[in-house]
Design a protein around this motif. Structure first.
Motif, PDB file in Angstrom:
ATOM      1  N   LEU A 251      -1.913   1.590  -0.453  1.00  0.00           N
ATOM      2  CA  LEU A 251      -0.889   2.035   0.393  1.00  0.00           C
ATOM      3  C   LEU A 251      -0.455   1.620   1.497  1.00  0.00           C
ATOM      4  N   TYR A 252      -1.464   1.290   2.766  1.00  0.00           N
ATOM      5  CA  TYR A 252      -1.394   1.264   3.482  1.00  0.00           C
ATOM      6  C   TYR A 252      -0.648  -0.129   3.721  1.00  0.00           C
ATOM      7  N   LYS A 253      -1.372  -0.853   3.199  1.00  0.00           N
ATOM      8  CA  LYS A 253      -1.640  -2.237   2.805  1.00  0.00           C
ATOM      9  C   LYS A 253       0.017  -3.103   2.055  1.00  0.00           C
ATOM     10  N   THR A 254       0.423  -2.127   1.881  1.00  0.00           N
ATOM     11  CA  THR A 254       1.889  -2.676   0.422  1.00  0.00           C
ATOM     12  C   THR A 254       2.934  -2.440   1.521  1.00  0.00           C
ATOM     13  N   LEU A 265       7.242   3.500  -2.171  1.00  0.00           N
ATOM     14  CA  LEU A 265       6.580   3.300  -0.827  1.00  0.00           C
ATOM     15  C   LEU A 265       7.665   4.828   0.429  1.00  0.00           C
ATOM     16  N   TYR A 266       8.795   4.913   0.045  1.00  0.00           N
ATOM     17  CA  TYR A 266       9.443   5.673   0.691  1.00  0.00           C
ATOM     18  C   TYR A 266       9.494   7.767  -0.168  1.00  0.00           C
ATOM     19  N   LEU A 296       1.303   6.114  -5.643  1.00  0.00           N
ATOM     20  CA  LEU A 296       0.404   5.767  -5.851  1.00  0.00           C
ATOM     21  C   LEU A 296      -0.108   4.716  -6.517  1.00  0.00           C
ATOM     22  N   PHE A 297       0.857   5.434  -7.983  1.00  0.00           N
ATOM     23  CA  PHE A 297      -0.872   4.882  -9.077  1.00  0.00           C
ATOM     24  C   PHE A 297      -0.415   3.527  -9.577  1.00  0.00           C
ATOM     25  N   ILE A 298       0.969   3.737  -9.093  1.00  0.00           N
ATOM     26  CA  ILE A 298       1.795   2.081  -9.903  1.00  0.00           C
ATOM     27  C   ILE A 298       1.568   1.567  -8.584  1.00  0.00           C
ATOM     28  N   LEU A 299       1.692   1.539  -6.311  1.00  0.00           N
ATOM     29  CA  LEU A 299       0.975   0.850  -6.074  1.00  0.00           C
ATOM     30  C   LEU A 299      -0.242   0.574  -6.092  1.00  0.00           C
ATOM     31  N   ALA A 300      -1.764   1.234  -5.469  1.00  0.00           N
ATOM     32  CA  ALA A 300      -2.421   0.928  -6.370  1.00  0.00           C
ATOM     33  C   ALA A 300      -2.972  -0.052  -6.833  1.00  0.00           C
ATOM     34  N   TYR A 301      -2.300   0.451  -8.182  1.00  0.00           N
ATOM     35  CA  TYR A 301      -3.078  -0.970  -9.586  1.00  0.00           C
ATOM     36  C   TYR A 301      -2.498  -1.931  -9.468  1.00  0.00           C
ATOM     37  N   ASN A 302      -1.097  -2.305  -9.033  1.00  0.00           N
ATOM     38  CA  ASN A 302      -0.250  -3.833  -8.378  1.00  0.00           C
ATOM     39  C   ASN A 302      -1.926  -3.739  -7.651  1.00  0.00           C
ATOM     40  N   TYR A 303      -2.038  -3.236  -6.073  1.00  0.00           N
ATOM     41  CA  TYR A 303      -2.959  -3.623  -5.505  1.00  0.00           C
ATOM     42  C   TYR A 303      -4.237  -4.707  -6.463  1.00  0.00           C
ATOM     43  N   MET A 304      -5.218  -3.351  -6.973  1.00  0.00           N
ATOM     44  CA  MET A 304      -5.775  -3.596  -8.094  1.00  0.00           C
ATOM     45  C   MET A 304      -5.952  -5.091  -8.612  1.00  0.00           C
ATOM     46  N   THR A 306      -4.614  -7.697  -7.987  1.00  0.00           N
ATOM     47  CA  THR A 306      -4.724  -8.924  -6.505  1.00  0.00           C
ATOM     48  C   THR A 306      -5.489  -8.448  -5.680  1.00  0.00           C
ATOM     49  N   ASN A 307      -6.528  -7.365  -5.869  1.00  0.00           N
ATOM     50  CA  ASN A 307      -7.673  -7.526  -4.981  1.00  0.00           C
ATOM     51  C   ASN A 307      -8.983  -7.045  -5.709  1.00  0.00           C
ATOM     52  N   LYS A 308      -9.731  -7.982  -5.987  1.00  0.00           N
ATOM     53  CA  LYS A 308     -11.062  -7.678  -7.015  1.00  0.00           C
ATOM     54  C   LYS A 308     -11.956  -6.680  -6.288  1.00  0.00           C
ATOM     55  N   ASN A 309     -11.513  -6.613  -5.174  1.00  0.00           N
ATOM     56  CA  ASN A 309     -12.680  -5.837  -4.388  1.00  0.00           C
ATOM     57  C   ASN A 309     -11.819  -3.991  -4.876  1.00  0.00           C
ATOM     58  N   ALA A 310     -11.025  -3.909  -4.471  1.00  0.00           N
ATOM     59  CA  ALA A 310     -10.214  -2.676  -4.944  1.00  0.00           C
ATOM     60  C   ALA A 310      -9.939  -2.923  -6.325  1.00  0.00           C
ATOM     61  N   LEU A 311     -10.222  -3.380  -7.392  1.00  0.00           N
ATOM     62  CA  LEU A 311      -9.999  -3.006  -8.170  1.00  0.00           C
ATOM     63  C   LEU A 311     -11.335  -2.683  -8.820  1.00  0.00           C
TER      64      LEU A 311
END
Length: 555
Positions: A251-254, A265-266, A296-304, A306-311
């Motif tokens: 969330l913070y990174k998005t 985000l809003y 949060l699920f949508i944002l986190a999964y999109n982040y996952m 693009t980020n192997k560590n997060a995944l």
């Protein structure tokens, strides 16, 4: 659209549906579900605590099944629909390479998991929030009349689910203020208002009882930092379980790269800020913030993606969540696996214990909108909750249930009795006692109001008490006793003083049916130094005074 779902995801969803159906069938109802089942026995456009969507889902479920599954079937369907829509809301094509992490992450979200089989107002709220986000995503890309109509209907469905839905709509609009200049957005609003009109009419016909209760009548407590504010932050962790550090990092990174991400985000920050501020006034229940699980699920999964560590870490912690949730779900059915006593344990046991002693005799439970429908659900018998000043208003305050037990022999069950004709053991080991009443008679729907405006407590002045009798028959005054109830600033009862009103006319012996009778009263001096509220209450046939009047604020 559904044909495009990956085969593995379809298999996982089908397996989850079967699991949820089995869970729904073998798990006893929780008290809130029994209460909403009571809603569904008399379909209406509104109910005391909530709009009617939860009752509508239960009614549909009852067409297909009996028992617990007849309450929960539609929840099982909607939960699968929510996960499908979450999949559709992810645009990144890499999602097809990580189907198992997607499913595991979705399954691991605690309340989304629970609402996969429980039927509560948040169940349709979650589903229609997902649908709303999907429609809104397409709407902002290319608005037109067709999408505006669909969006309007979905907004109405959201509001029919739970009043908290207003926050979802508000924060989405706040994220895109240009919607105020979009004619299609106004069409959507117009359609939503038209669809929601039946509930507005219901609120008007019932004197906005739901709004009054939630905003003005609901009791509260003194602010407690650990219980209220710390408890709120615990809730933010609880909705995500062990995945919370990496999800909130996502969330913070998005950043808001487009209007849809900005809306997510809003929605997330809006809910967090709103309920954080609210935590300084009251305890925030975990389910009130369940909506943030979706963005949060949508944002986190999109982040996952693009980020192997997060995944890696979200997937690993989601597996831990899943293991814990599976154990707890089994424990809902098989008590030894559950760490504490829960509402799904032993309801049939205590109901059968009581029913075996009294047969089909109607039961009146004092101050229990939870126990009352639970007994009715498992026995099919007539029940009623007699609410008094030490409790709160609920659906039994406004519906016709009181009529089903009037002038009948009933078993009266109360927490205040230490002995009685009947004794039964509850699952927590405590006992309740009941006494038979040969001819039960109550008048809890009598309404009291003070004609004059009162700001300060004046014990010498006479005030006009107006008592409205909504019943189809006259009520003898000799059966009634009046009291003034003083409350503190948290709306807790602190003082109860009997009064004797005098009628304005002589020889008035009854409250006429469908009529208002005027009395003169003086407000007695309270033992409280500075009462914050007072109300007029009526006791009939020796019962504890009821909730007959609204709280009147004293300055």
């Amino acid at each position: 659209m559904l044909k495009k779902l990956p085969k593995l995801l379809v298999i996982l969803l089908a397996s989850l549906l079967i699991l949820n159906l089995l869970q729904a069938y073998f798990t006893e109802l929780i008290y809130d579900e029994a209460y909403y089942w009571h809603y569904a026995q008399d379909m209406a456009w509104g109910y005391f605590d909530h709009p009617p969507m939860v009752a509508f889902l239960i009614k549909i479920s009852s067409f297909f099944f009996d028992g617990e599954l007849g309450v929960r079937f539609m929840s099982c369907i909607l939960s699968i629909g929510s996960i499908i829509i979450l999949w559709l809301l992810i645009d990144n094509p890499k999602k097809r390479e990580h189907i198992l992490p997607f499913f595991t992450f979705a399954f691991s979200l605690t309340l989304l998991n629970a609402y996969g089989f429980f039927t509560l107002p948040d169940t349709p709220l979650v589903f229609f929030t997902c649908v709303f986000l999907l429609v809104y995503k397409h709407f902002i890309k290319n608005p037109n009349y067709y999408k505006a109509m669909i969006l309007g209907v979905i907004i109405a469905a959201l509001m029919y689910s739970k009043y908290h839905a207003f926050l979802v709509i508000f924060f989405i609009i706040l994220s895109n203020l240009k919607l105020a200049l979009n004619k299609y957005a106004w069409i959507a609003v117009g359609i939503a208002l038209v669809c929601y009109t039946p509930h507005f009419i219901w609120l008007y016909e019932h004197e906005f009882v739901s709004i009054k209760y939630h905003l003005y009548e609901r009791p509260n407590g003194a602010y407690n930092f650990e219980k209220y504010t710390v408890g709120f932050f615990i809730n933010l962790v609880a909705v995500l379980g062990f995945t919370f550090p990496w999800v909130y990092k996502a969330l913070y990174k998005t950043k808001a790269t487009d209007l849809f991400i900005k809306a997510l985000l809003y929605l997330t920050y809006g809910f967090i800020i709103f309920f954080f501020i609210s935590s300084f006034n009251r305890r925030i229940q975990t389910q009130w913030v369940i909506i943030i699980s979706i963005p949060l699920f949508i944002l986190a999964y999109n982040y996952m993606l693009t980020n192997k560590n997060a995944l890696k870490w979200i997937y690993r912690t989601a597996i831990i969540n899943t293991i814990v949730l599976v154990i707890l779900r089994i424990g809902l059915i098989y008590k030894p696996l559950f760490p504490i006593y829960y509402e799904t344990h032993g309801n049939k046991l205590w109901v059968n214990n009581l029913h075996s002693q009294i047969g089909d005799t109607p039961v009146v439970f004092e101050n229990s909108y939870r126990t009352t429908p639970m007994y009715a659900f498992y026995t099919g018998g007539n029940t009623y909750s007699l609410n008094n000043i030490y409790y709160r208003q609920n659906q039994y305050t406004i519906d016709k249930t009181e009529e089903t037990v009037q002038n009948k022999k009933v078993l009266y069950v109360t927490n205040y009795h230490k002995k009685g004709d009947i004794k039964y053991k509850r699952i927590d080991g405590t006992f309740l006692y009941g006494n038979f009443i040969e001819n039960f008679e109550s008048y809890r729907k009598l309404k009291c109001s003070i004609k004059e405006d009162i700001e300060t407590l004046n014990t010498t002045k006479e005030y006009t008490l107006q008592v409205y009798n909504p019943y189809d028959k006259a009520v003898p005054l000799k059966k009634l006793k009046f009291s003034v109830v003083y409350l503190d600033k948290y709306k807790k009862v602190k003082d109860l003083i009997s009064i004797t009103p005098t009628t304005l006319k002589e020889n008035i012996l009854t409250l006429n049916a469908k009529d208002t009778t005027n009395f003169k009263i003086k407000l007695p001096k309270s033992k409280m130094e500075k009462p914050s509220y007072f109300k007029i209450s009526i006791s009939e046939n020796g019962f504890i005074p009821g909730l007959n009047g609204s709280n009147i604020k004293l300055h």
